[in-house]
Design a protein around this motif. Sequence first.
Motif, PDB file in Angstrom:
ATOM      1  N   GLY A 175     -28.259  -3.887 -25.631  1.00 20.75           N
ATOM      2  CA  GLY A 175     -27.511  -4.242 -24.429  1.00 20.75           C
ATOM      3  C   GLY A 175     -28.405  -4.286 -23.198  1.00 20.75           C
ATOM      4  O   GLY A 175     -28.389  -5.261 -22.449  1.00 20.75           O
ATOM      5  N   ILE A 176     -29.209  -3.239 -22.995  1.00 19.88           N
ATOM      6  CA  ILE A 176     -30.070  -3.182 -21.813  1.00 19.88           C
ATOM      7  C   ILE A 176     -31.062  -4.349 -21.826  1.00 19.88           C
ATOM      8  O   ILE A 176     -31.267  -5.021 -20.815  1.00 19.88           O
ATOM      9  CB  ILE A 176     -30.859  -1.846 -21.782  1.00 19.88           C
ATOM     10  CG1 ILE A 176     -29.912  -0.651 -21.688  1.00 19.88           C
ATOM     11  CG2 ILE A 176     -31.896  -1.837 -20.681  1.00 19.88           C
ATOM     12  CD1 ILE A 176     -29.334  -0.395 -20.340  1.00 19.88           C
ATOM     13  N   GLU A 177     -31.664  -4.601 -22.993  1.00 18.46           N
ATOM     14  CA  GLU A 177     -32.684  -5.653 -23.035  1.00 18.46           C
ATOM     15  C   GLU A 177     -32.058  -7.033 -22.841  1.00 18.46           C
ATOM     16  O   GLU A 177     -32.636  -7.895 -22.186  1.00 18.46           O
ATOM     17  CB  GLU A 177     -33.468  -5.581 -24.354  1.00 18.46           C
ATOM     18  CG  GLU A 177     -34.262  -4.287 -24.448  1.00 18.46           C
ATOM     19  CD  GLU A 177     -35.433  -4.328 -25.409  1.00 18.46           C
ATOM     20  OE1 GLU A 177     -35.444  -5.201 -26.299  1.00 18.46           O
ATOM     21  OE2 GLU A 177     -36.330  -3.479 -25.264  1.00 18.46           O
ATOM     22  N   GLU A 178     -30.854  -7.246 -23.407  1.00 21.42           N
ATOM     23  CA  GLU A 178     -30.203  -8.546 -23.272  1.00 21.42           C
ATOM     24  C   GLU A 178     -29.661  -8.750 -21.859  1.00 21.42           C
ATOM     25  O   GLU A 178     -29.852  -9.797 -21.261  1.00 21.42           O
ATOM     26  CB  GLU A 178     -29.056  -8.671 -24.275  1.00 21.42           C
ATOM     27  CG  GLU A 178     -29.504  -8.878 -25.708  1.00 21.42           C
ATOM     28  CD  GLU A 178     -29.974 -10.305 -25.974  1.00 21.42           C
ATOM     29  OE1 GLU A 178     -29.150 -11.229 -25.829  1.00 21.42           O
ATOM     30  OE2 GLU A 178     -31.155 -10.486 -26.317  1.00 21.42           O
ATOM     31  N   GLU A 179     -28.971  -7.718 -21.354  1.00 23.64           N
ATOM     32  CA  GLU A 179     -28.270  -7.885 -20.075  1.00 23.64           C
ATOM     33  C   GLU A 179     -29.217  -7.781 -18.886  1.00 23.64           C
ATOM     34  O   GLU A 179     -29.065  -8.480 -17.911  1.00 23.64           O
ATOM     35  CB  GLU A 179     -27.156  -6.838 -19.914  1.00 23.64           C
ATOM     36  CG  GLU A 179     -26.252  -6.650 -21.123  1.00 23.64           C
ATOM     37  CD  GLU A 179     -25.161  -7.726 -21.233  1.00 23.64           C
ATOM     38  OE1 GLU A 179     -24.991  -8.488 -20.264  1.00 23.64           O
ATOM     39  OE2 GLU A 179     -24.514  -7.795 -22.297  1.00 23.64           O
ATOM     40  N   LEU A 180     -30.190  -6.864 -18.968  1.00 27.97           N
ATOM     41  CA  LEU A 180     -31.071  -6.654 -17.815  1.00 27.97           C
ATOM     42  C   LEU A 180     -32.437  -7.295 -17.992  1.00 27.97           C
ATOM     43  O   LEU A 180     -33.206  -7.388 -17.044  1.00 27.97           O
ATOM     44  CB  LEU A 180     -31.270  -5.156 -17.550  1.00 27.97           C
ATOM     45  CG  LEU A 180     -30.019  -4.315 -17.291  1.00 27.97           C
ATOM     46  CD1 LEU A 180     -30.414  -2.871 -17.035  1.00 27.97           C
ATOM     47  CD2 LEU A 180     -29.243  -4.860 -16.097  1.00 27.97           C
TER      48      LEU A 180
END
Lengths: 290, 348
Positions: free
Chosen positions: A96-101
Amino acid sequence: MPGEKPVDLADRRALVHLPGLGGPTGPAYDPRLGDVDEWGRSERVRQQVRRLYDPVYRKLFRVEWEGLEKIPKGPALLVANHAAAIPSDAPVIMHGIEEELGRPIYGLADHFFRQLPVLGTLWSRAGGVVAHPDNAYRLLREQRQLVLVFPEGTKGSSKTYAERYRLRRFGRGGFVEIAMRSGVPVVPIAVVGAEESMPTLTTIPALARLLGLPYFPITANMLLFGPAGLLMYLPAKFKLRVLDPVYFDVPPDQPRYSRSRVMEEAEGIRQRIQEALYDMLSRRQSVWRG
Amino acid sequence: MGKRVLVTGLGTFWGGRVAQALERDPDIEVIVGLDTTEPSVELDRTEFVRADENYSILARLVKAARIDTILHTFLVVDSTEVSPRVLHESNVIGTMNLLAAASASGSTVRSLIVKSSTHVYGSNPEDPVWFTEETRRSRPPRTLVESSLLEVEGYLRDFAADRADVSVTVLRFSNVLGPDIVTPLACALELPMVPCIAGYDPRLQFVHEDDVVRSMLFALEHDVPGVFNVAGDGLLPWSEVARMCGKRLFPLPPIGTGLAARALKLARTCDLPPEALEVLRHGRGVDTRQLRRHGFRYDYTSAGAVEHFWQAVRLRETVGEVEPIYRYERDVEAFFRHSPAVVRDEAP
């Protein structure tokens, strides 16, 4: 004698060598072939993992985030509640962090993973780092990265379904001390859904001892799918809530921080995650649809 | 007045290399080399003294030659070189004799530089990615090299604490690679297929043989007491190292790796000692900033060392061994050094 004349180290290079060999090329030149960084993470492998994991993230768990904007631009230590026999929360948060941010994130975990052949190497290439205070400090303080840690450790992932969403002790508060020493905030994250994705019915301590595992779970997935249940998660709906970052008003790089203050902060963070979980669970209509 | 230096282990690769480098420095007045075997490289002004393996004549020698600096290059860090008994004898007993000689009454020794190894940290799953000089090892040592080096470093610590007037520098070197040095890992990389442990791709750090010699000379010139890691920048996965050498990997079983390594040894391919197998499982990285802070600069990164090593192997494969074979002849050396018939340049 030292100090009398400048030292010409170039002089010393004329050591006996095979004639005609290329000499030193200077530290700036680096003939590397791969992209594995010092932590063992490879962006190329990470990309592959993201590609394969994306359907799980979007179709199976249908992950929903709340408050992602609260994650600071700089370095931070993310802490979350830990669940599921083979934890499903770590990959979800990292993906999630890598995709979204669009930022890399490193996940600290027990050295148990590093010992496993094949899996240990994959774990490390995908961003797993042994949870050693020196590693965390270097990642946070010197390289200003995002780091994820589960303070409950295996105490969280080994608990049975009957005890779901009841947070265990947050260790000895080591994560707070690391954040203080690194001068970074702690960002608590409450995760709902992981508990139901692979519920542990019971554990067999004797078998765990025999196999050298931290625990040996019998999961609902195993009963449903047989041995394939080790890999198959149930399609629980994932909801994650990022809570307000906790900044500690202490100078970084101290050799020691007050024990009582560390324990107090750790307990405060644990309680905030616990309260957020109760709040999210009270609003949840269904385990599968959220 | 120039320095009067004693080099232990003159007959070994490192002793010879260091002595050669010292000879080029006009500030070094006297170089005495001690070993059980004759030097294997050509030396101009280094005096060779034969000793037994635990250096019992050291005290006399130090006193007689008024040695002020000892370069202790003769710690065995590779257990394939000698038998376990000799390893203990020369590492532990040899160092004890060295320290006894340096602290004898009337000793002129002011500086002691020791070549140790990052094997003192071991290689375990609990380890941090980077060891600093202060990091303690995660588990007790399992191999003979590790325990003997730890014992030696313990004596050195006590010695440094007791003798404030002597500056003790311990340099812990990581895996050495280079055109000339032969190590178990270099041997592994020269095989048609490079052995690895199945399922593990550890990250390793290398230091170039020239940087090893340069760092010892740096310690000699700058008087930097303390313990220092010496290694090139960067960690390389073992698979990438093999790829840089254009090789495929040959997996050894993860269980019973020691037995498989024995089989390799019996097949006369390569002798991988237990301390190398440990590194091939979990790898090891050391923080080198401490020595940099004193101003030391490396010529090679980890990857640079691998590349230079491999260039030399390629050249050797094509043209064969090109280094002249040198044989030490006592009478010849004595003639060139001491005979009045030889016209020598006046010392500056």
